[in-house]
Write an enzyme that holds these catalytic residues in place. Structure first.
Site, PDB file in Angstrom:
ATOM      1  N   GLU A  21      -4.503   8.209   6.157  1.00 21.83           N
ATOM      2  CA  GLU A  21      -4.075   8.048   4.971  1.00 21.83           C
ATOM      3  C   GLU A  21      -4.034   9.467   3.894  1.00 21.83           C
ATOM      4  OE1 GLU A  21      -3.400   3.385   4.110  1.00 21.83           O
ATOM      5  OE2 GLU A  21      -5.734   4.746   2.402  1.00 21.83           O
ATOM      6  N   PHE A  23      -4.206   9.675  -0.808  1.00 22.30           N
ATOM      7  CA  PHE A  23      -4.044   9.427  -2.035  1.00 22.30           C
ATOM      8  C   PHE A  23      -3.916  10.111  -3.060  1.00 22.30           C
ATOM      9  CE2 PHE A  23      -8.773   8.878  -1.774  1.00 22.30           C
ATOM     10  CZ  PHE A  23      -9.098   9.107  -3.119  1.00 22.30           C
ATOM     11  N   TYR A 162      -4.045  -8.141   8.887  1.00 22.22           N
ATOM     12  CA  TYR A 162      -5.306  -8.764   8.518  1.00 22.22           C
ATOM     13  C   TYR A 162      -5.653  -9.428   9.917  1.00 22.22           C
ATOM     14  CZ  TYR A 162      -4.527  -8.014   3.847  1.00 22.22           C
ATOM     15  OH  TYR A 162      -3.433  -7.468   2.553  1.00 22.22           O
ATOM     16  N   LYS A 187       7.886 -11.733   8.066  1.00 23.49           N
ATOM     17  CA  LYS A 187       7.925 -10.707   7.407  1.00 23.49           C
ATOM     18  C   LYS A 187       8.685  -9.726   8.518  1.00 23.49           C
ATOM     19  CE  LYS A 187       3.962  -9.650   6.656  1.00 23.49           C
ATOM     20  NZ  LYS A 187       2.655  -8.980   5.695  1.00 23.49           N
TER      21      LYS A 187
END
Length: 675
Positions: A21, A23, A162, A187
Site C-alpha cells: 500500500e 499513499f 477487523y 458486504k
C-alpha cells in the site's frame, strides 16, 4: 487490466503472494522521490498488486488518481484504488469510478471512511434531490451495492475487516468480531470479492478471526481470499499512535520487546522486523483451510527498507526466473553490443561501482563511498541494475542503498519534506479521527473565543484528552514547558506544537533522550500556534526588529494562503494582505531549513530527525486550516458554533517561531510573553 481475484486464481494452490500500500505524498518532491522508490520496489520485490489510498471525503482524489495512474500505466503494476464513500457526494463517487475505469484500473477497495456528515459534503445539485439522498453512502456495503448496480462485474471489489472487531462510537466498549460478523456477511453477499484486514499484532486474534469466517454457517467466506494486513514497525511513537487510532491491541510480550528499545529508533526497527516476520511466518505455517494461495498486505507508509527485509526473511519475494538469472549475468556485456554483436569489455570492479573511487594501500577504508582497498578493487562488481542488486538497495546496502533509504527514520510532519513518507502516518488526508458524537462529547458547543481558549487550556492541563490538532496529551518533555504554554494560551495564542531547548543531554535521559546509547542530544526551542490577526501584526514587527531577527526564524500562513517567513523581504509586513512572492512554487524547496533536534552518537554522523522548513510548513498549514473546516462540519450549518469556528479559521494565522540559541532555555518564552 487484470482483476486481483484472477491473479490470485492463477497462482499455485499452496503458493504465497503479497501486496503493498502507498499513499499520495504531501509535497511535489515527495511525489518525485516516490516514483523512483516505486520503480525500485516493483522490480526488486514483485508484488502481486499494489493499493493506493483515498483521502477522507475525497480530499486526496486528484493526487490518489495521479499515483494510481503512475502505478497502473507507467509501471505496469496491477493497481487497486481505495475509495471511501462517506462524506462524499454521489457525483464524486461516480467520477472516481469513471476515472479509474479510464485508467484501466479494475480493482476497488470499498471503505466507509470517516463517520458520515452527509449534508456538508453533498454536491450542491444533489441537495434536496430525493434520488441522490436515496443513494447516500453511510456504510461500505452501500458503496459495494452501488458499484455493482452501476458497473456490474467490471470491478473486482475488496472490503475491510477487523480481526479484533471494529471500534466506533456505537460499540467502543464492545469491540468484537461477533458484533462485526453480520455486517461482513452482508458486504460479501452484496458483491465483495476479497477481504483485506486492518493491521494487527495479535496473531491469536487473527487465527480465531479466520477460523470463524471459514466455518461460518453462511458459507460466503469458504473460498474467499482473506488477506491479513501487516504494518512494519517504523518507530516507537508511530506504532503507539497507529494502534491507538485503529484500536488494534498490542500483546504484552510484543510491547515489552519494543519498550526495551524504545529510545533507539534503529533498534525499534530491527525488533519490529523480527516481530512482523514472526507473525507472517506463523500465518504461513497455519495455511488456510480454503486451500488457496496465502496472501499478505503491507502498509508501507511509503517506506521500503523494513518491508524489503520482512519479505526476504519470510521468503515472500517471488523466485528469480531462469530468464531473469540469465539477464542478470549477461546484462553488462549485452548493453555494450554494437550492431547485434557483443563486444568484449572488462567487467567493472567493485572499486568503481557506482563511480570511480580512489584505491588505497591501507587494509581498510575511512570513507567507503570514495575509497576502495586493493582487495576490493580486484573483485568484479555485479551489474548495477540486476534484480538482486535492486533488492540490496531497497534494504539499504552500500552507498546506493544508503542514498535510496535516506528517509528511513521518518518523523511525521517534522521530517524532511522531500521524503515520500513526510507527514502524518496514515496518508488518508485531513480528518478529526473521530465521529461527530465523539467530537461533541469532547469539545461541546463553543460559542465564543473564550470557549475555544478554554479547550486548549484544558488540554495542556491534562483534563481534556484531545484538541482537533492533537489527539494525545502532553508528553513528559512538553510538560517541562507547561507553565509557558499555559500563559501563551491564556493570551489567546492557541499552541499546537512546541519543544523546549536542550543542550547536550545524554541520549539515555528518560525525558529528553533518544537514539543509541552513549550519545548526546540537542534541541532548539520552538513554538507553533494560532494567533489572531490583530496580535500577529505587532508580533511580526517584534520578530523582524533589528535586535531580534538574527536570533529567530519564523514561518507564518493563513487560510487564504498568504505566507510570510524570516526568509522574506526586509519589510515582511507588506505581505500581510497579499500573497508573498518570496520563494518558489509550493512543493519545491525554498528558504532556509532549520534542524531543531540533533544528536551526536559514537560511530555515526550527526543525526537530525526534526526539521522545520518552508515546504513542510506550507504543507502542514494547508492541513491545519483544513482541520478547522473539519471541526466546523461537526455542527449544523447556521449554528453559533459553526459560525465561530469558520470566523476563527478566516482570521487567525498559523505561526512557527524557532529560537537558535539552544543554550538559552528561556529566551523564546520571554520573547513571546513580554509586552
Amino acid at each position: 487490466m487484470e482483476k486481483i481475484t484472477d491473479k490470485i486464481a492463477a497462482l499455485q494452490p499452496h503458493s504465497n503472494y503479497f501486496s503493498l500500500e502507498f499513499f499520495p505524498p504531501k509535497t511535489a518532491m515527495g511525489s518525485s522521490n516516490l516514483r523512483a522508490r516505486l520503480d525500485r520496489m516493483s522490480r526488486a520485490l514483485r508484488p502481486l498488486f499494489i493499493t493506493v489510498t483515498w483521502g477522507a471525503g475525497g480530499s486526496t482524489a486528484t493526487k490518489s488518481l495521479e499515483l494510481a495512474e503512475l502505478c497502473q500505466r507507467d509501471l505496469g503494476l496491477t493497481t487497486c484504488l481505495h475509495l471511501t464513500c462517506t462524506n462524499m457526494s454521489r457525483a464524486l463517487v461516480d467520477k472516481a469510478l469513471e476515472d479509474a475505469k479510464a485508467l484501466g484500473i479494475r480493482n476497488i477497495l470499498a471503505l466507509r471512511g470517516d463517520p458520515p456528515r452527509s449534508e456538508e459534503y453533498r454536491d450542491v445539485h444533489e441537495k434536496g434531490n430525493r434520488a441522490a439522498v436515496k443513494e447516500e453512502f453511510e456504510w461500505a456495503i452501500d458503496l459495494v451495492k452501488y458499484i455493482r448496480k452501476t458497473h456490474g462485474d467490471y470491478f473486482c471489489i475488496g472490503v475491510a475487516a477487523y480481526p479484533e472487531g471494529h471500534a466506533d462510537e456505537s460499540n467502543l466498549g464492545e469491540q468484537s468480531l461477533e458484533h462485526d460478523l453480520p455486517y461482513l456477511v452482508e458486504k460479501v453477499q452484496a458483491g465483495a470479492d476479497f477481504i483485506m484486514t486492518q493491521l494487527f499484532f495479535d496473531v491469536i486474534a487473527f487465527d480465531k478471526f479466520e477460523k470463524t469466517l471459514r466455518e461460518h454457517s453462511s458459507g460466503v467466506f469458504k473460498d474467499l481470499p482473506i488477506i491479513p494486513g501487516m504494518m512494519p514497525i517504523q518507530s516507537y511513537q508511530m506504532i503507539k499512535r497507529t494502534t491507538k487510532l485503529s484500536h488494534a491491541k498490542t500483546p504484552p510480550d510484543v510491547m515489552a520487546r519494543l519498550d526495551a528499545v524504545r529510545g533507539d529508533d534503529e533498534m525499534v526497527k530491527k525488533v519490529g522486523v523480527d516481530i512482523v516476520s514472526e507473525i507472517v511466518t506463523h500465518i504461513k505455517s497455519t495455511r488456510s483451510p480454503s486451500r488457496g494461495p496465502r496472501g499478505f498486505h503491507f502498509y508501507t507508509l511509503n517506506l521500503e527498507k523494513a518491508v524489503a527485509f520482512i519479505l526476504e526473511r519470510t521468503n515472500l519475494i517471488p523466485a528469480f526466473s531462469p530468464i531473469e538469472t540469465a539477464f542478470d549475468i549477461d546484462f553488462d556485456t549485452l548493453r555494450h553490443a554494437t550492431n547485434g554483436v557483443a563486444k568484449a569489455r572488462r567487467q567493472s570492479s567493485v572499486g568503481s561501482d557506482p563511480h570511480n573511487r580512489i584505491i588505497i594501500t591501507a587494509p581498510q577504508t575511512s570513507h567507503p563511498s570514495f575509497e576502495a582497498t586493493a582487495l576490493e578493487a580486484s573483485i568484479p562488481a555485479s551489474p548495477i541494475n540486476t534484480r538482486a542488486n535492486t533488492l540490496a538497495i531497497s534494504e539499504g546496502e552500500g552507498s546506493l542503498g544508503r542514498e535510496a533509504t535516506w528517509d528511513d527514520f521518518p518523523n511525521g510532519r517534522w521530517g524532511d519534506a522531500r521524503s515520500p513518507a513526510y507527514g502524518e502516518i496514515d496518508g488518508y488526508g485531513v480528518s478529526l479521527h473521530m465521529s461527530v458524537t465523539q467530537a461533541i462529547k469532547l469539545w461541546g458547543f463553543p460559542n465564543s473565543i473564550a470557549d475555544i481558549t478554554a479547550l486548549f487550556i484544558k488540554h495542556i492541563e491534562g483534563t481534556l484528552s484531545a484538541v482537533p490538532w492533537n489527539e494525545e496529551g502532553l508528553n513528559e518533555e512538553t510538560n517541562s514547558i507547561k507553565t509557558q504554554l499555559l500563559k501563551l494560551n491564556k493570551k489567546g495564542w492557541w499552541t499546537v506544537a512546541s519543544q523546549p531547548a536542550v543542550n547536550g543531554i545524554r541520549s539515555s535521559d528518560p525525558v529528553f533522550g533518544w537514539g543509541p546509547k552513549n550519545g548526546f542530544v540537542f534541541q532548539k526551542a520552538f513554538i507553533e500556534f494560532f494567533i489572531p490577526s490583530s496580535d500577529w501584526k505587532p508580533l511580526l514587527a517584534k520578530l523582524t526588529s533589528a535586535h531580534i531577527k538574527e536570533e529567530v526564524s519564523f514561518y507564518a500562513s493563513n487560510a487564504a494562503g498568504d505566507f510570510i517567513s524570516s526568509d522574506s523581504s526586509p519589510n515582511p509586513t507588506s505581505h500581510l494582505n497579499a500573497h508573498s512572492q518570496v520563494g518558489t512554487e509550493h512543493g519545491e524547496r525554498s528558504g532556509s531549513a532549520n534542524a531543531v533536534t540533533w544528536g551526536a552518537f559514537p560511530g555515526k554522523e550527526i543525526i537530525t530527525p526534526t526539521i522545520i522548513e518552508e515546504v513542510s510548513f506550507r504543507a502542514w498549514a494547508d492541513e491545519a486550516f483544513g482541520i478547522w473546516e473539519e471541526w466546523g462540519r461537526v455542527y449544523p450549518g447556521r449554528s453559533a458554533s459553526k459560525q465561530l469556528i469558520e470566523g476563527c479559521r478566516a482570521d487567525v494565522w498559523l505561526v512557527n517561531v524557532i529560537h537558535h540559541g539552544y543554550i538559552e532555555a528561556e529566551y523564546l518564552w520571554d520573547l513571546l510573553l513580554s509586552e
